[in-house]
Enzyme design. Structure first.
Site, PDB file in Angstrom:
ATOM      1  N   GLU A 139      25.808  -2.836  10.994  1.00 46.03           N
ATOM      2  CA  GLU A 139      24.453  -2.734  11.212  1.00 46.03           C
ATOM      3  C   GLU A 139      23.767  -1.639  10.207  1.00 46.03           C
ATOM      4  OE1 GLU A 139      23.101  -2.648  15.050  1.00 46.03           O
ATOM      5  OE2 GLU A 139      21.157  -3.217  14.315  1.00 46.03           O
TER       6      GLU A 139
ATOM      7  N   ASP B  58      21.710   0.522   9.996  1.00 47.05           N
ATOM      8  CA  ASP B  58      21.547   1.920  10.320  1.00 47.05           C
ATOM      9  C   ASP B  58      22.670   2.651   9.846  1.00 47.05           C
ATOM     10  OD1 ASP B  58      22.413   0.351  12.660  1.00 47.05           O
ATOM     11  OD2 ASP B  58      22.052   1.966  14.034  1.00 47.05           O
TER      12      ASP B  58
ATOM     13  N   ASP C 162      28.866   2.459  17.661  1.00 46.70           N
ATOM     14  CA  ASP C 162      27.655   2.593  18.594  1.00 46.70           C
ATOM     15  C   ASP C 162      27.989   2.880  19.995  1.00 46.70           C
ATOM     16  OD1 ASP C 162      25.546   2.299  16.779  1.00 46.70           O
ATOM     17  OD2 ASP C 162      25.641  -0.109  17.046  1.00 46.70           O
TER      18      ASP C 162
ATOM     19  N   HIS D 190      14.034  -1.405  15.995  1.00 45.12           N
ATOM     20  CA  HIS D 190      13.787  -2.885  16.208  1.00 45.12           C
ATOM     21  C   HIS D 190      13.358  -2.996  17.512  1.00 45.12           C
ATOM     22  CE1 HIS D 190      17.936  -2.782  17.843  1.00 45.12           C
ATOM     23  NE2 HIS D 190      18.565  -2.941  16.847  1.00 45.12           N
TER      24      HIS D 190
ATOM     25  N   HIS E  11      25.502   7.749  16.974  1.00 46.87           N
ATOM     26  CA  HIS E  11      24.080   8.141  17.217  1.00 46.87           C
ATOM     27  C   HIS E  11      24.266   9.136  18.323  1.00 46.87           C
ATOM     28  CE1 HIS E  11      22.301   4.693  15.421  1.00 46.87           C
ATOM     29  NE2 HIS E  11      23.027   3.786  16.059  1.00 46.87           N
TER      30      HIS E  11
ATOM     31  N   HIS F 251      31.063  -0.469  11.657  1.00 47.58           N
ATOM     32  CA  HIS F 251      30.028  -1.368  12.153  1.00 47.58           C
ATOM     33  C   HIS F 251      29.004  -1.484  11.059  1.00 47.58           C
ATOM     34  CE1 HIS F 251      26.921  -2.977  14.358  1.00 47.58           C
ATOM     35  NE2 HIS F 251      26.325  -2.079  14.866  1.00 47.58           N
TER      36      HIS F 251
ATOM     37  N   HIS G  64      28.565  -3.823  19.606  1.00 44.62           N
ATOM     38  CA  HIS G  64      27.743  -5.040  20.127  1.00 44.62           C
ATOM     39  C   HIS G  64      27.500  -5.945  18.988  1.00 44.62           C
ATOM     40  CE1 HIS G  64      23.653  -3.400  18.108  1.00 44.62           C
ATOM     41  NE2 HIS G  64      24.630  -2.817  17.678  1.00 44.62           N
TER      42      HIS G  64
ATOM     43  N   TYR H 208      20.236   3.674  26.517  1.00 45.01           N
ATOM     44  CA  TYR H 208      20.990   3.090  25.356  1.00 45.01           C
ATOM     45  C   TYR H 208      21.983   1.989  25.869  1.00 45.01           C
ATOM     46  CZ  TYR H 208      23.644   2.836  20.909  1.00 45.01           C
ATOM     47  OH  TYR H 208      23.974   2.236  19.672  1.00 45.01           O
TER      48      TYR H 208
HETATM   49 FE1  FEO Z   1      24.620  -1.381  16.075  1.00 44.33          FE
HETATM   50 FE2  FEO Z   1      23.657   1.903  15.466  1.00 44.33          FE
HETATM   51  O1  FEO Z   1      23.897   0.127  14.969  1.00 44.33           O
END
Ligand code: FEO
Length: 397
Positions: free
Chosen positions: A80, A82, A164, A24, A225, A78, A145, A192
């Site tokens: 999101e 991903d 994250d 993104h 991640h 989380h 986040h 990051y």
């Molecule tokens: Fe905020 Fe890795 O998603």
């Protein structure tokens, strides 16, 4: 990537995305991973899932450890996409007894997947559940986040599953910090932080204080991640402490664009002024030749940000507006700022660059240097002087 036991009966079961290059708008030039973790106890729990396209990787990894249908709980740290894109299909297959999420997590799950029938169990900071021999304690990390974000802490293993936070976009075959190049690891971690978390630095500071107050003993941090912090989890906590305080080095970053090299000559002259006055660490970053997410990474620990743009149709060059819109959103704090630019007839760009600095809470050091058309040697002296003035301010700060 095969499933990997990271602690007794705790497995990494995620997916590695070697080919993603644009996350993104964040340039992931070394890919990323979507980490998920499986804990085998009297109750079997899956912590987070993966991006939709990696559902089969997750299932393949789970099947190396157990039949996925045996999973009792899914913990959603989380929402999101991903980490949740594969969730509907995974839930359909597993039919978990409970799905643990924060209050905002439930709201976000409903808004993303519109499934009132899932077996949500809302947990908040301080709540804990038993898996049998193990406990899971939850700590909401609102706005780190997303509003829904939370940590899961397993005290018996001194393991923090951190969503994250403390992550980095870097696809590797290795899974631990002690198996990869430590310098490259910190470069990806800084990128990051700069691109995802810099805006939330005040909240990072509160969270670090809270973790200390709670006395959480942390021997391993497993983010969603990148690699797992096993050898030295304190290293990334210390780095977050520095970055969230806005600690800077004696580095100046000159971000510019140019049409026929006049503003570029000005940028080099500003750089000469900085160097003449003892600032040796200067980054000259052309806005169309460096990705915005790499530029913001350089901004993270820079003491000065100097912006240059010619005027194009009464405006900034579009690439500068792109970088500055992005930077303004991430709210870098405590920088010294100045602007310069060449122009043909109207020359609004320097004023607009100063406005961007003001909107970021950076008082421009100087009205800025404007030069009509092509600068000669004498005209460039103003830019050298601007560099010298910025260097003095950097030394005095
Ligand atoms: Fe905020 Fe890795 O998603």
């Amino acid at each position: 990537m095969a499933a990997l036991e990271i602690l007794k009966d705790i497995y990494w079961v995620g997916g590695v995305d070697w080919n993603i290059r644009d996350f993104h708008g964040y340039s992931t030039d070394r890919g990323t991973s979507y980490n998920a973790y499986l804990v085998k106890d009297e109750k079997i729990a899956l912590f987070d899932t993966v991006k939709k396209e990696f559902k089969n990787d997750l299932l393949h990894n789970l099947r190396q450890v157990i039949e996925p249908e045996k999973i009792d709980y899914i913990v959603i740290n989380h929402v999101e996409m991903d980490h949740s894109g594969s969730l509907p299909e995974i839930i359909e297959l597993i039919k978990p007894e409970k799905i643990f999420c924060s209050p905002m997590g439930k709201k976000a799950l409903l808004e993303h997947f519109h499934r009132e029938d899932w077996p949500y169990e809302v947990v908040a900071t301080g709540d804990s559940i038993s898996l049998g021999k193990r406990t899971v304690r939850f700590l909401e990390t609102k706005m780190l986040h997303w509003p829904d974000s939370m940590f899961s802490y397993l005290p018996e293993d001194k393991l923090l599953i951190s969503s994250d936070a403390f992550g980095h976009h870097w696809a590797t075959s290795e899974r631990f910090d002690d198996e990869v190049d430590p310098n490259e690891l910190m470069v990806h971690s800084a990128k990051y932080y700069a691109n995802i978390l810099m805006i939330f630095s005040p909240i990072v500071r509160k969270l670090l204080a809270q973790v200390q107050e709670l006395g959480l003993e942390i021997e391993m941090i497993a983010p969603d991640h990148g690699v797992i912090w096993r050898e030295n989890p304190g290293k990334i906590i210390e780095a977050y402490d520095r970055w969230s305080r806005g600690e800077t080095t004696d580095k100046a970053v000159i971000i510019y664009d140019s049409m026929w090299h006049s503003t570029e000559k000005m940028a080099r002259a500003v750089m000469n002024g900085l160097q003449k006055s003892g600032i040796s660490h200067v980054k000259l970053l052309h806005a169309r030749k460096n990705h915005r997410s790499d530029i913001i990474t350089e901004v993270l620990d820079a003491k000065a940000i100097i912006l240059g743009s010619p005027t194009l149709n009464n405006n900034l060059m579009p690439a500068m507006a792109d970088v500055l819109t992005y930077m303004k959103g991430l709210r870098p704090k405590g920088k010294i700022g100045a602007a310069f630019g060449s122009f043909g007839w109207s020359g609004e760009a320097v004023k607009q660059l100063n406005s961007y600095l003001g909107e970021m809470g950076i008082e421009p050091l100087d009205p800025g240097v404007k030069i009509k058309n092509v600068p000669d040697h004498d005209a460039l002296k103003g830019c050298v002087e601007l560099g010298e003035k910025i260097a003095q301010a950097m030394k005095g700060s």
